[in-house]
Design a protein around this motif. Sequence first.
Motif, PDB file in Angstrom:
ATOM      1  N   ALA A  68      -3.059  11.237  12.511  1.00  0.00           N
ATOM      2  CA  ALA A  68      -3.008  10.487  11.250  1.00  0.00           C
ATOM      3  C   ALA A  68      -4.404  10.302  10.677  1.00  0.00           C
ATOM      4  CB  ALA A  68      -2.346   9.129  11.465  1.00  0.00           C
ATOM      5  N   ARG A  69      -4.438  10.063   9.373  1.00  0.00           N
ATOM      6  CA  ARG A  69      -5.679   9.735   8.669  1.00  0.00           C
ATOM      7  C   ARG A  69      -5.483   8.405   7.943  1.00  0.00           C
ATOM      8  NH1 ARG A  69      -9.949  13.233  10.081  1.00  0.00           N
ATOM      9  NH2 ARG A  69      -9.115  15.345  10.300  1.00  0.00           N
ATOM     10  N   LYS A  70      -6.547   7.628   7.900  1.00  0.00           N
ATOM     11  CA  LYS A  70      -6.486   6.369   7.168  1.00  0.00           C
ATOM     12  C   LYS A  70      -6.672   6.637   5.680  1.00  0.00           C
ATOM     13  CE  LYS A  70      -8.588   2.867   9.012  1.00  0.00           C
ATOM     14  NZ  LYS A  70      -9.675   1.919   9.418  1.00  0.00           N
ATOM     15  N   ILE A  71      -5.901   5.940   4.859  1.00  0.00           N
ATOM     16  CA  ILE A  71      -6.000   6.070   3.414  1.00  0.00           C
ATOM     17  C   ILE A  71      -6.760   4.870   2.866  1.00  0.00           C
ATOM     18  CG2 ILE A  71      -4.727   6.219   1.238  1.00  0.00           C
ATOM     19  CD1 ILE A  71      -2.460   7.518   2.721  1.00  0.00           C
ATOM     20  N   GLU A  72      -7.861   5.139   2.200  1.00  0.00           N
ATOM     21  CA  GLU A  72      -8.674   4.087   1.587  1.00  0.00           C
ATOM     22  C   GLU A  72      -8.986   4.477   0.149  1.00  0.00           C
ATOM     23  OE1 GLU A  72     -12.050   3.789   4.144  1.00  0.00           O
ATOM     24  OE2 GLU A  72     -11.063   2.419   5.537  1.00  0.00           O
ATOM     25  N   LYS A 114       4.399  -3.920  19.539  1.00  0.00           N
ATOM     26  CA  LYS A 114       5.346  -3.661  18.466  1.00  0.00           C
ATOM     27  C   LYS A 114       4.678  -4.044  17.150  1.00  0.00           C
ATOM     28  CE  LYS A 114       9.723  -4.411  18.996  1.00  0.00           C
ATOM     29  NZ  LYS A 114      11.047  -5.055  19.198  1.00  0.00           N
ATOM     30  N   VAL A 115       4.923  -3.244  16.110  1.00  0.00           N
ATOM     31  CA  VAL A 115       4.255  -3.451  14.828  1.00  0.00           C
ATOM     32  C   VAL A 115       5.295  -3.745  13.755  1.00  0.00           C
ATOM     33  CG1 VAL A 115       2.745  -2.448  13.075  1.00  0.00           C
ATOM     34  CG2 VAL A 115       2.387  -1.908  15.500  1.00  0.00           C
ATOM     35  N   LYS A 116       5.061  -4.850  13.026  1.00  0.00           N
ATOM     36  CA  LYS A 116       5.975  -5.219  11.947  1.00  0.00           C
ATOM     37  C   LYS A 116       5.789  -4.315  10.737  1.00  0.00           C
ATOM     38  CE  LYS A 116       6.128 -10.203  12.856  1.00  0.00           C
ATOM     39  NZ  LYS A 116       5.884 -11.531  12.241  1.00  0.00           N
ATOM     40  N   ASN A 147      -1.343  -3.276  10.204  1.00  0.00           N
ATOM     41  CA  ASN A 147      -2.545  -4.131  10.192  1.00  0.00           C
ATOM     42  C   ASN A 147      -3.268  -4.069   8.854  1.00  0.00           C
ATOM     43  OD1 ASN A 147      -1.928  -4.826  12.776  1.00  0.00           O
ATOM     44  ND2 ASN A 147      -3.732  -3.909  13.718  1.00  0.00           N
ATOM     45  N   LYS A 148      -2.492  -4.106   7.772  1.00  0.00           N
ATOM     46  CA  LYS A 148      -3.027  -4.098   6.406  1.00  0.00           C
ATOM     47  C   LYS A 148      -3.777  -2.804   6.067  1.00  0.00           C
ATOM     48  CE  LYS A 148      -1.530  -8.277   5.818  1.00  0.00           C
ATOM     49  NZ  LYS A 148      -0.351  -8.552   4.951  1.00  0.00           N
ATOM     50  N   GLN A 149      -3.596  -1.765   6.890  1.00  0.00           N
ATOM     51  CA  GLN A 149      -4.204  -0.470   6.628  1.00  0.00           C
ATOM     52  C   GLN A 149      -3.098   0.572   6.461  1.00  0.00           C
ATOM     53  OE1 GLN A 149      -7.400   0.124   6.176  1.00  0.00           O
ATOM     54  NE2 GLN A 149      -8.214  -1.859   6.794  1.00  0.00           N
ATOM     55  N   HIS A 150      -3.345   1.548   5.586  1.00  0.00           N
ATOM     56  CA  HIS A 150      -2.359   2.601   5.354  1.00  0.00           C
ATOM     57  C   HIS A 150      -2.772   3.859   6.106  1.00  0.00           C
ATOM     58  CE1 HIS A 150      -1.409  -0.100   1.986  1.00  0.00           C
ATOM     59  NE2 HIS A 150      -0.206   0.429   2.025  1.00  0.00           N
ATOM     60  N   PHE A 151      -1.804   4.473   6.804  1.00  0.00           N
ATOM     61  CA  PHE A 151      -2.043   5.691   7.566  1.00  0.00           C
ATOM     62  C   PHE A 151      -1.092   6.788   7.084  1.00  0.00           C
ATOM     63  CE2 PHE A 151      -3.499   2.284  10.294  1.00  0.00           C
ATOM     64  CZ  PHE A 151      -4.672   2.778  10.846  1.00  0.00           C
ATOM     65  N   LEU A 152      -1.657   7.978   6.862  1.00  0.00           N
ATOM     66  CA  LEU A 152      -0.856   9.152   6.526  1.00  0.00           C
ATOM     67  C   LEU A 152      -0.710  10.004   7.781  1.00  0.00           C
ATOM     68  CD1 LEU A 152       0.481  11.223   4.588  1.00  0.00           C
ATOM     69  CD2 LEU A 152      -1.827  12.118   4.146  1.00  0.00           C
TER      70      LEU A 152
END
Length: 335
Positions: A68-72, A114-116, A147-152
């Motif tokens: 995955a890559r983080k989207i910023e 576990k992640v919401k 965690n308030k970060q977007h991952f592709l």
Amino acid sequence: MKSLIVKENNIDQAIYYFYIKGFGTEEDSLTSWLGGNSVEPKPPRRDFYKFMNMDRQGYDSHILRFGARKIENERCDIDSKYVISYFLSDDTIQINVVAEKGGAKDGKYLQRTKVKKPDSFQSQDPAVPSVYYSTADFYVGAILEMNKQHFLITSADDYVFEFMERPEMVSMFHKSNLKMILNKIYSVAGDKYKQMMARFISYDPADSGLVTESMFREVLDQFVGYDISEHEILTIVRRFVDRTQVPSEDKLANVYKLMRRELRRDNFSSFDKLKLAFQEQDLGRTGRVDKPTARRVLVSSLGLSRSQKRSLSIRHIINSCIDLHRVIYSSTVTL
């Protein structure tokens, strides 16, 4: 202990003290405060059937790994790559960082938990349990907020595709269900379906029944567009790829050279055990095993590096080695 005294039926405050402050999980708190008239709080019920069937079984890890890559700022971060591991036994997620081009150092980005899902998926009623990410949310091309970060999700371990395409699992994973994917393409193309097939034929003047992957993607993009995910495209490619081509000796030699170098770096010497592991999987004593089985044995036996980056390197080499063979012979394992 005065700070733990909360008003009766104040569920929000109870969750705050017992979950946010570290006293158990959210499920523990909800079970305790919504447990009725029970004097003794009871722990939440766990899915032991899933745990028993989806925990590690021999060479079958039951862990789905995705790149995955983080989207910023609506752009992908190309300096660091992330490996998202999904544990099927308890639906927990772990994220590791793999540094690239001088980015963040290798390490653990998210401990296994576990992640919401984002707030838009959650109920406004605090008595309703939170919604967590599940297997259906993970596929190549998905964008996840954690965690308030977007991952592709940009790639997947070969084990992911192999697991999702198993006959007993394919009904759970629509992105790997070939029949559903083809029906989806037919539905989206609509009246242009025949025109799409004509375009494929025009790219195959020799009438061989084959087109290159780039041409295949070009036609799909024209007639289907964004209605089909990258994971679904890869499922089609994996199913219909031409495997009759024999790899060149130079390519095989290069892959073996890389494999031997990685084994020397790990001081690997258990070749007898590796051969025995292959023979144990060859129940019919045919002298060969299929590719998924070969991959599980190799990854479990050779993926011994503690470094996440080294582990990924070995996995890539193993995938290349297996893809260059039509079958793996258990009686003559040579590395």
